[in-house]
Design a protein around this motif. Structure first.
Motif, mmCIF file in Angstrom:
data_model
loop_
_atom_site.group_PDB
_atom_site.id
_atom_site.type_symbol
_atom_site.label_atom_id
_atom_site.label_comp_id
_atom_site.label_asym_id
_atom_site.label_seq_id
_atom_site.Cartn_x
_atom_site.Cartn_y
_atom_site.Cartn_z
ATOM 1 N N HIS A 217 34.794 58.111 76.554
ATOM 2 C CA HIS A 217 33.953 57.428 77.390
ATOM 3 C C HIS A 217 32.669 57.136 76.996
ATOM 4 N N GLN A 218 32.265 57.765 76.166
ATOM 5 C CA GLN A 218 30.996 57.599 75.141
ATOM 6 C C GLN A 218 30.928 56.622 74.126
ATOM 7 N N ALA A 219 32.085 55.820 74.098
ATOM 8 C CA ALA A 219 32.207 54.852 72.941
ATOM 9 C C ALA A 219 31.611 53.737 73.159
ATOM 10 N N ASP A 220 30.076 53.711 72.870
ATOM 11 C CA ASP A 220 29.233 52.679 72.873
ATOM 12 C C ASP A 220 29.612 51.753 71.537
ATOM 13 N N GLU A 221 30.113 52.083 70.614
ATOM 14 C CA GLU A 221 30.341 51.637 69.318
ATOM 15 C C GLU A 221 31.937 50.800 69.259
ATOM 16 N N GLN A 222 32.518 51.179 70.313
ATOM 17 C CA GLN A 222 33.889 50.532 70.280
ATOM 18 C C GLN A 222 33.910 49.554 71.449
ATOM 19 N N ASP A 223 32.730 48.644 71.335
ATOM 20 C CA ASP A 223 32.884 47.634 72.335
ATOM 21 C C ASP A 223 33.794 46.570 72.219
ATOM 22 N N GLU A 224 34.555 46.364 70.948
ATOM 23 C CA GLU A 224 35.453 45.413 70.688
ATOM 24 C C GLU A 224 36.629 45.582 71.484
ATOM 25 N N MET A 225 37.103 47.133 71.371
ATOM 26 C CA MET A 225 38.197 47.538 72.035
ATOM 27 C C MET A 225 37.874 47.481 73.412
ATOM 28 N N TYR B 39 39.794 45.529 78.527
ATOM 29 C CA TYR B 39 39.914 46.303 79.923
ATOM 30 C C TYR B 39 38.816 45.806 80.884
ATOM 31 N N ASP B 40 39.156 44.755 81.644
ATOM 32 C CA ASP B 40 38.095 44.218 82.541
ATOM 33 C C ASP B 40 37.772 45.258 83.634
ATOM 34 N N LEU B 41 38.411 46.596 84.007
ATOM 35 C CA LEU B 41 37.644 47.453 84.949
ATOM 36 C C LEU B 41 37.088 48.508 84.179
ATOM 37 N N LEU B 42 36.690 48.600 82.998
ATOM 38 C CA LEU B 42 36.134 49.482 82.353
ATOM 39 C C LEU B 42 34.761 48.858 81.553
ATOM 40 N N LYS B 43 34.838 47.612 80.943
ATOM 41 C CA LYS B 43 33.857 47.114 80.140
ATOM 42 C C LYS B 43 32.409 47.179 80.709
ATOM 43 N N ASP B 44 32.417 46.807 81.975
ATOM 44 C CA ASP B 44 30.923 46.752 82.563
ATOM 45 C C ASP B 44 30.819 48.131 82.946
ATOM 46 N N ALA C 97 43.782 51.910 89.051
ATOM 47 C CA ALA C 97 43.908 50.913 88.272
ATOM 48 C C ALA C 97 43.109 51.177 87.135
ATOM 49 N N GLU C 98 41.922 51.918 87.539
ATOM 50 C CA GLU C 98 40.807 52.276 86.696
ATOM 51 C C GLU C 98 41.375 53.279 85.570
ATOM 52 N N GLU C 99 41.981 54.204 86.220
ATOM 53 C CA GLU C 99 42.651 55.534 85.322
ATOM 54 C C GLU C 99 43.667 54.888 84.484
ATOM 55 N N SER C 100 44.377 54.091 84.951
ATOM 56 C CA SER C 100 45.570 53.457 84.048
ATOM 57 C C SER C 100 44.771 52.634 82.822
ATOM 58 N N GLN C 101 43.732 52.228 83.222
ATOM 59 C CA GLN C 101 43.247 51.280 81.871
ATOM 60 C C GLN C 101 42.520 52.322 80.911
ATOM 61 N N MET C 102 42.033 53.148 81.512
ATOM 62 C CA MET C 102 41.390 54.472 80.928
ATOM 63 C C MET C 102 42.415 54.946 79.914
ATOM 64 N N ALA C 103 43.690 55.386 80.435
ATOM 65 C CA ALA C 103 44.549 55.802 79.590
ATOM 66 C C ALA C 103 45.179 55.073 78.406
ATOM 67 N N GLN C 104 45.240 53.504 78.875
ATOM 68 C CA GLN C 104 45.400 52.841 77.471
ATOM 69 C C GLN C 104 44.272 52.615 76.668
ATOM 70 N N TYR C 105 43.097 52.511 77.225
ATOM 71 C CA TYR C 105 41.872 52.625 76.181
ATOM 72 C C TYR C 105 41.686 53.713 75.253
ATOM 73 N N ARG C 106 41.867 54.854 75.821
ATOM 74 C CA ARG C 106 41.883 56.197 75.240
ATOM 75 C C ARG C 106 43.019 56.341 74.053
ATOM 76 N N GLN C 107 44.052 55.892 74.173
ATOM 77 C CA GLN C 107 44.987 55.946 73.174
ATOM 78 C C GLN C 107 44.726 54.705 72.085
ATOM 79 N N LEU C 108 44.144 53.600 72.637
ATOM 80 C CA LEU C 108 43.840 52.444 71.692
ATOM 81 C C LEU C 108 42.731 52.981 70.526
ATOM 82 N N GLY D 255 42.819 51.410 67.070
ATOM 83 C CA GLY D 255 42.801 49.977 67.377
ATOM 84 C C GLY D 255 44.141 49.359 67.515
ATOM 85 N N VAL D 256 45.133 50.001 67.320
ATOM 86 C CA VAL D 256 46.569 49.434 67.353
ATOM 87 C C VAL D 256 47.191 50.185 68.562
ATOM 88 N N THR D 257 47.687 49.096 69.581
ATOM 89 C CA THR D 257 48.257 49.611 70.792
ATOM 90 C C THR D 257 49.623 49.793 70.690
#
Length: 494
Positions: free
Chosen positions: A21-29, A33-38, A255-266, A271-273
């Motif tokens: 959740h602090q990954a400011d340097e992980q912007d590309e990943m 996720y449209d519900l998390l990026k902003d 929906a936000e938690e589901s995207q967070m679960a995917q982002y965490r694992q990415l 960077g590999v899903t």
């Protein structure tokens, strides 16, 4: 993830990053996720916290209870033997050992196809169905009247139980990050350890008090009660098991938690899903070609050899000279100690990002306990040795599962195949280790003790071999990074 001193400071900071959740340097990943990026870092932190809380209070207790029943079945058969099951079914030691071995025949043959199928399928349905399957066959054991019935029941229970531990390991590594997995695996691994405690307590309450109640023997009541509880847990579990991070839906997460679960694992996998994978058997071929698979198979194999006392622990306790109730009740303290030690060592493993030295250390402790057990007949030292003996293999198995799933992250089907191969291969030990704990070797069981010592020693050597291979692979990554100038945050963990 880890980094070496050769990596630049900025890269080292990235490599050590795990708070997604602090990954400011992980912007590309994050842009995927449209519900998390902003969202702000604090908002992502709140979503991440909510996701982990739901996993910890729904998924984790459910699989812990399911695994407790899974392991309880195996231990209860050993206690049923002390209560006269072997005698009532007119079985020799060889026939009894054959029944124990046939369980692992079914256990082994079902693991790889079932885990690969589950990696592509729906664990929310498959895991409860596996549990209901072994529960029904367990209940059928009450009707056994001969060795043939016992051996057949144990085989089919093994077929249904076989996929379960690999499947839970796979799911844990798909929902939790590398730093979270060791402690969570130690919690659900409580099913393995605490089942030994509960089995002893149940044996003291049922096997000593329910002889010939309603025309059933005490061991029949023992198995009947276990089977009924297992059915109930299996039915309830349909409401607490998720699917995979990308397709669970809102019955369990927003929906936000589901995207967070995917982002965490990415982020966790560099960077590999999990969706970057081919067909079901492509992952199996990839796993078979990966040296990590066979290094972890060797490690797992000898950890299970070191744990071979487990199926005969009640028989070992019976040599201490306690009365029937005392024999059952005194099985509990060594396993309680093992569970507390497992939590503590798993925490330090996460804290220091180390698996190798933690596994090696606890296995040396277990080796010392084995030496004491077979070297003396003094009651006090022998009972103390059981605390050391129990702790090592259970802790090592937990950390091994965490290590292999942290090293081989993607694709999911490859990870599923690796877990199943290592677990199934190690289960081969159950075909021959039961023959090292025959009744005519009591009370020392020196052959069995010698086998445990070999298991402890080779486990330590396997850890060192894995540590060397991890260092070699990380060195290759760093050399490639220097040659190409492209940064890759992925590092294999020790």
């Amino acid at each position: 993830m880890s980094a070496t001193n050769d990596v630049p400071e900025k890269a080292e900071a990235k490599a050590s990053f795990d708070e997604v959740h602090q990954a400011d340097e992980q912007d590309e990943m994050l842009q995927r996720y449209d519900l998390l990026k902003d969202l702000t870092g604090d908002q992502r932190k709140a979503i991440n916290k909510s996701l982990v809380r739901k996993l910890d209070w729904r998924f984790l207790p459910c699989i812990t209870m399911m695994l407790l029943m899974n392991y309880l079945d195996r231990i209860n058969v050993s206690n049923a033997r002390l209560a006269g099951m072997q005698k009532d079914l007119h079985m020799t030691d060889t026939q009894w050992s054959a029944g124990i071995s046939m369980f692992y025949v079914g256990y082994i043959i079902s693991q790889l196809p079932a885990n690969v199928m589950l990696a592509k399928g729906n664990p929310r349905i498959l895991l409860p169905c596996f549990m209901l399957g072994w529960s029904v066959v367990t209940l059928a054991m009450v009707l056994c009247t001969s060795s043939v019935g016992f051996i057949l029941c144990r085989f089919f229970v093994g077929v249904m139980e076989g996929p379960f531990v690999p499947a839970v390991s796979l799911m844990t590594s798909s929902w939790y990050t590398k730093s979270e997995s060791p402690m969570r695996m130690s919690i659900w691994h409580a099913g393995n350890i605490i089942s030994n405690v509960i089995s002893g307590l149940l044996a003291a309450g049922i096997l000593t008090r329910m002889k010939n109640v309603a025309g059933l023997t005490s061991w029949q009541w023992f198995i009947l009660i276990e089977g009924i509880v297992s059915v109930v847990v299996g039915v309830v579990s349909f409401w607490f098991i998720p699917k995979w991070p990308h397709n669970t839906g809102e019955y369990m997460f927003t929906a936000e938690e589901s995207q967070m679960a995917q982002y965490r694992q990415l982020v966790n996998a560099g960077g590999v899903t999990e969706d970057d994978e081919g067909g079901a058997w492509d992952g199996t071929i990839m796993a078979c070609k990966d040296p990590f698979t066979w290094l972890f198979t060797c490690l797992h194999f000898f950890v299970i050899i070191a744990q071979s006392f487990k199926d005969f622990f009640p028989s070992i306790m019976d040599t201490f000279g306690f009365d029937e109730t005392g024999t059952y009740l005194l099985q509990a303290p060594p396993y309680i100690f093992a569970y507390m030690a497992c939590l503590a060592v798993s925490w330090t493993s996460s804290r220091f990002r180390d698996h190798c030295w933690h596994i090696a250390g606890v296995m040396i402790v277990s080796l010392v306990g084995t030496v004491i057990l077979i070297a003396t007949l003094e009651q006090g030292p022998r009972y103390f040795s059981l605390f050391l003996l129990c702790a090592g293999p259970f802790i090592a198995l937990n950390l091994h599962l965490s290590w292999e799933t942290a090293v081989v992250q993607r694709p999911r089907v490859k990870r599923a195949a690796l877990i199943a191969i290592t677990n199934a291969s190690s289960s081969v030990t159950h075909w021959f280790t039961p023959y090292f704990f025959l009744t005519n070797q009591a009370p020392r069981y020196q052959t069995g003790g010698g086998v445990i010592m070999v298991g402890c020693g080779v486990t330590v050597l396997s850890c060192l071999a894995l540590r060397w291979w991890v260092a070699r692979k990380n060195k290759q990554l760093e050399e490639r990074q220097r040659e190409t100038g492209e940064y890759n945050s992925w590092r294999f963990v020790n």
